[in-house]
Design an enzyme around this catalytic site. Structure first.
Site, PDB file in Angstrom:
ATOM      1  N   GLY A 248       0.832  -1.200   0.000  1.00 19.32           N
ATOM      2  CA  GLY A 248       0.000   0.000   0.000  1.00 19.32           C
ATOM      3  C   GLY A 248       0.863   1.245   0.000  1.00 19.32           C
ATOM      4  N   SER A 249       0.269   2.348   0.408  1.00 19.25           N
ATOM      5  CA  SER A 249       0.980   3.625   0.376  1.00 19.25           C
ATOM      6  C   SER A 249       2.044   3.674   1.480  1.00 19.25           C
ATOM      7  CB  SER A 249      -0.018   4.762   0.597  1.00 19.25           C
ATOM      8  OG  SER A 249      -0.676   4.553   1.827  1.00 19.25           O
ATOM      9  N   GLY A 253       1.706   2.156   5.226  1.00 21.99           N
ATOM     10  CA  GLY A 253       2.719   1.135   5.511  1.00 21.99           C
ATOM     11  C   GLY A 253       3.559   1.495   6.729  1.00 21.99           C
ATOM     12  N   GLU A 270       5.686  -3.469   0.925  1.00 22.79           N
ATOM     13  CA  GLU A 270       5.723  -3.160  -0.515  1.00 22.79           C
ATOM     14  C   GLU A 270       4.963  -1.855  -0.688  1.00 22.79           C
ATOM     15  OE1 GLU A 270       7.211  -4.761  -2.927  1.00 22.79           O
ATOM     16  OE2 GLU A 270       7.710  -6.670  -2.005  1.00 22.79           O
ATOM     17  N   CYS A 304       2.276   0.703  -8.886  1.00 21.47           N
ATOM     18  CA  CYS A 304       3.372   1.140  -8.009  1.00 21.47           C
ATOM     19  C   CYS A 304       4.619   1.411  -8.848  1.00 21.47           C
ATOM     20  CB  CYS A 304       3.653   0.103  -6.939  1.00 21.47           C
ATOM     21  SG  CYS A 304       3.880  -1.540  -7.611  1.00 21.47           S
TER      22      CYS A 304
HETATM   23  P1  NAD Z   1      -3.538   2.264   0.858  1.00 27.02           P
HETATM   24  O1  NAD Z   1      -2.299   2.526   1.602  1.00 27.02           O
HETATM   25  O2  NAD Z   1      -4.649   3.236   0.943  1.00 27.02           O
HETATM   26  O3  NAD Z   1      -4.161   0.843   1.347  1.00 27.02           O
HETATM   27  C1  NAD Z   1      -3.467  -0.356   1.197  1.00 27.02           C
HETATM   28  C2  NAD Z   1      -4.105  -1.412   2.077  1.00 27.02           C
HETATM   29  O4  NAD Z   1      -3.792  -1.121   3.434  1.00 27.02           O
HETATM   30  C3  NAD Z   1      -5.629  -1.462   2.017  1.00 27.02           C
HETATM   31  O5  NAD Z   1      -6.069  -2.796   2.073  1.00 27.02           O
HETATM   32  C4  NAD Z   1      -6.027  -0.701   3.255  1.00 27.02           C
HETATM   33  O6  NAD Z   1      -7.332  -1.016   3.713  1.00 27.02           O
HETATM   34  C5  NAD Z   1      -4.969  -1.205   4.206  1.00 27.02           C
HETATM   35  N1  NAD Z   1      -4.779  -0.431   5.424  1.00 27.02           N
HETATM   36  C6  NAD Z   1      -4.591   0.902   5.559  1.00 27.02           C
HETATM   37  N2  NAD Z   1      -4.442   1.215   6.867  1.00 27.02           N
HETATM   38  C7  NAD Z   1      -4.508   0.047   7.558  1.00 27.02           C
HETATM   39  C8  NAD Z   1      -4.434  -0.296   8.936  1.00 27.02           C
HETATM   40  N3  NAD Z   1      -4.274   0.610   9.903  1.00 27.02           N
HETATM   41  N4  NAD Z   1      -4.570  -1.589   9.271  1.00 27.02           N
HETATM   42  C9  NAD Z   1      -4.730  -2.544   8.338  1.00 27.02           C
HETATM   43  N5  NAD Z   1      -4.833  -2.285   7.023  1.00 27.02           N
HETATM   44  C10 NAD Z   1      -4.720  -0.995   6.642  1.00 27.02           C
HETATM   45  O7  NAD Z   1      -3.123   1.994  -0.671  1.00 27.02           O
HETATM   46  P2  NAD Z   1      -4.037   1.875  -1.974  1.00 27.02           P
HETATM   47  O8  NAD Z   1      -4.586   3.209  -2.338  1.00 27.02           O
HETATM   48  O9  NAD Z   1      -4.996   0.731  -1.850  1.00 27.02           O
HETATM   49  O10 NAD Z   1      -2.939   1.439  -3.061  1.00 27.02           O
HETATM   50  C11 NAD Z   1      -2.065   2.308  -3.682  1.00 27.02           C
HETATM   51  C12 NAD Z   1      -0.706   2.313  -3.025  1.00 27.02           C
HETATM   52  O11 NAD Z   1      -0.173   0.995  -2.967  1.00 27.02           O
HETATM   53  C13 NAD Z   1       0.314   3.117  -3.826  1.00 27.02           C
HETATM   54  O12 NAD Z   1       1.102   3.842  -2.939  1.00 27.02           O
HETATM   55  C14 NAD Z   1       1.126   2.045  -4.528  1.00 27.02           C
HETATM   56  O13 NAD Z   1       2.422   2.448  -4.914  1.00 27.02           O
HETATM   57  C15 NAD Z   1       1.160   0.989  -3.491  1.00 27.02           C
HETATM   58  N6  NAD Z   1       1.468  -0.312  -4.085  1.00 27.02           N
HETATM   59  C16 NAD Z   1       2.727  -0.809  -3.888  1.00 27.02           C
HETATM   60  C17 NAD Z   1       3.079  -2.004  -4.479  1.00 27.02           C
HETATM   61  C18 NAD Z   1       4.453  -2.576  -4.298  1.00 27.02           C
HETATM   62  O14 NAD Z   1       4.626  -3.762  -4.573  1.00 27.02           O
HETATM   63  N7  NAD Z   1       5.448  -1.818  -3.873  1.00 27.02           N
HETATM   64  C19 NAD Z   1       2.146  -2.706  -5.259  1.00 27.02           C
HETATM   65  C20 NAD Z   1       0.869  -2.165  -5.426  1.00 27.02           C
HETATM   66  C21 NAD Z   1       0.546  -0.955  -4.821  1.00 27.02           C
END
Ligand code: NAD
Length: 515
Positions: A248-249, A253, A270, A304
């Protein structure tokens, strides 16, 4: 393809009831969850896809406990090649349902159908990789310094793995983790993004068919569908889950990492990228143009590994930029179910706001918008934009951020060292590329004083990685590695073993201890 009709076909095909679907499963069984309903909407036309009843703590406990129990009582002692057989059959099952799974991805998160098919293929590829791996979970034998001693390492299953995924790869990211974790002898608990609950439900239905066919116990492949208000800090803090793989972001993260670190749990992070490509004077410019376009506008800029910063040599700057603008003018933006469309909608209103906010800030920080950046208001939803290109001659706060949308910044460089410094000048370190036919430039880029990213490509795009390599990035991207190579080691615990088959007790380092 019509969204409503296609969605109905998908739901009939997978036998999914879209009204108040359960948000928790332990394999073939769905629990009667009773939390607030989470609604999923298609970004294509804004229509309601369905609702999911989120799991309250009672159901989360039930699922985590089942995953723990099945790990301890059963799965960890199933021989790894037998675990691989389950994964092989999952691959066979996914192959049958590839097209319907791909359509659901496109409807729920908006990527074009070609890319959705690629995403399901990635899951199949991960299965094939994991099946081979199930016979190769090798440890090393090490020369012992002591007489008649054997020293070696072995790898054991770790426990239930919590897999938290982002919206933009609603099936593939889970599969990178889950297919490997399963052959490693771990059970899995998947918490997907709130925007893509039905992708998870369909995946679980497919996996459930295989589990059922083999009469396997509940608790091997588990799902908890809920926003982070339901499946959030409580899930991260749960010490029954030794490893949390978080995609995630950077912001989310960082938060997740701190909670897991507090209980000294393990994480694979990631997180966001802010990827650059350098185009040098010796490059094949036609090839670079195609790679740059796919990297920058693929998945509507929501990968990403999306190309966000283009670093052009001054001698080809005007020519390359003019060609790029001409290619952007030919992009077809629209319904991503339509085979001829290149760019679909963004996922949410929030993404739209982030896109326009970054363009505004980019201008304030000295950038010049040279193409795109318009809101396309005559579309079936409010979520379509024209991909944007912005010239900007320096690194500034906005170019150091990941704007998860199709916005490409363009820099000019004179010396290759300057281009590499620009590549490395951001806090994230996921993917990078150089386009060159000059051997020394390519080697410099790949050397210890070159790109600081987890992925460094020559003459190909920043996005579109193969599963055979380990995937992940440095710095704020989090340092985690998933998918191929030896990424499996993060899903197991290493045990170092010394066997003394001598008649006396020599101590290491020559220590004498006589009593
Ligand atoms: P996001 O950070 O909003 O959410 C990611 C996940 O984390 C979701 O399932 C969300 O519900 C969960 N989450 C958030 N806070 C949490 C908490 N306190 N407890 C448990 N779970 C929690 O990201 P998004 O908008 O869904 O995705 C986009 C982001 O993901 C971008 O920054 C992108 O670069 C990144 N991403 C990275 C990779 C990689 O492999 N490096 C791959 C895909 C996406």
């Amino acid at each position: 393809m019509d969204v409503k009709r296609t969605l109905q076909e998908v739901f009939d095909y997978f036998d999914i009831d879209p009204k108040g679907h359960s948000g928790a499963s332990t394999g073939t069984k769905w629990l009667s969850t009773d939390g607030e309903e989470l609604a999923s909407y298609s970004p294509i036309d804004g229509s309601l896809i369905g609702t999911v009843k989120q799991p309250s703590q009672e159901y989360i406990d039930e699922v985590v406990e089942q995953a723990r129990k099945t790990f301890e009582d059963y799965w960890r002692m199933v021989p790894a090649p037998k675990r691989g057989e389950l994964v092989r059959e999952i691959a066979d099952e996914v192959r049958k349902h590839k097209e319907m799974l791909a359509r659901l991805i496109t409807i729920e998160m908006g990527k074009i159908i070609q890319e959705s098919r690629g995403e399901v293929q990635e899951w199949i590829d991960m299965c094939d990789f994991a099946v081979g791996l199930s016979r190769q979970l090798y440890g090393l034998t090490i020369a012992s310094e002591r007489y008649r001693h054997r020293l070696y390492e072995q790898w054991h299953p770790l426990g239930p793995v919590g897999i938290i995924t982002a919206f933009n790869f609603p099936m593939a990211v889970w599969s990178w983790n889950a297919m490997i974790a399963l052959v490693c002898g771990d059970t899995t608990i998947w918490k997907p993004a709130s925007a893509t609950p039905f992708c998870t439900i369909a995946v679980q239905k497919v996996v459930g068919k295989v589990l059922e066919r083999h009469g396997l116990p509940e608790g091997i492949v588990n799902v908890l569908v809920g926003s982070s208000r339901y499946v959030g800090d409580n899930f991260l803090a749960d010490s029954r889950i030794p490893l949390i793989s978080f995609t995630g972001s950077v912001e989310a993260g960082r938060h997740a990492y701190q909670i897991v670190a507090k209980r000294l749990g393990r994480t694979i992070l990631e997180l966001g990228g802010n990827n650059a490509a350098i185009v040098t004077p010796s490059a094949d410019l036609g090839l670079a143009l195609r790679a740059v376009t796919f990297g920058a506008v693929g998945t509507a800029g929501q990968r990403c590994t999306t190309l966000r910063r283009l670093i052009l040599h001054e001698s080809i700057y005007d020519q390359f930029l003019e060609s790029l603008v001409n290619v952007y003018k030919q992009l077809r933006i629209g319904n991503p179910l339509d085979e001829s469309v290149h760019v679909g909608p963004l996922v949410s209103e929030e993404s739209i706001n982030t896109f326009f906010d970054a363009i505004k800030r980019g201008k304030e920080e000295g950038g010049k918008l040279i193409y795109g950046g318009e809101h396309l208001t005559d579309m079936p939803s409010n979520l379509y934009v024209r991909p944007a290109i912005m010239e900007i001659d320096h690194v500034c706060p906005v170019t150091c951020e990941e704007t998860f949308a199709p916005l490409l910044y363009v820099h000019k460089y004179r010396e290759i060292e300057e281009a590499i410094a620009l590549n490395n000048a951001v806090p994230q370190g996921l993917s990078s590329a150089i386009f060159t036919n000059h051997l020394k430039e390519a080697e410099l880029f790949l050397s210890p004083i070159g790109s600081d990213c987890g992925i460094a490509n020559v003459n190909t795009s920043t996005s579109g990685a193969e599963i055979g390599g380990a995937f992940g990035g440095e710095k704020e991207t989090g340092g985690g590695r998933e998918a191929g190579s030896d990424a499996w080691k993060a899903y197991m615990r290493r045990q170092t073993v010394t066997i003394n088959w001598a008649d006396d007790l020599p101590l290491a380092q020559g220590i004498k201890f006589e009593v």
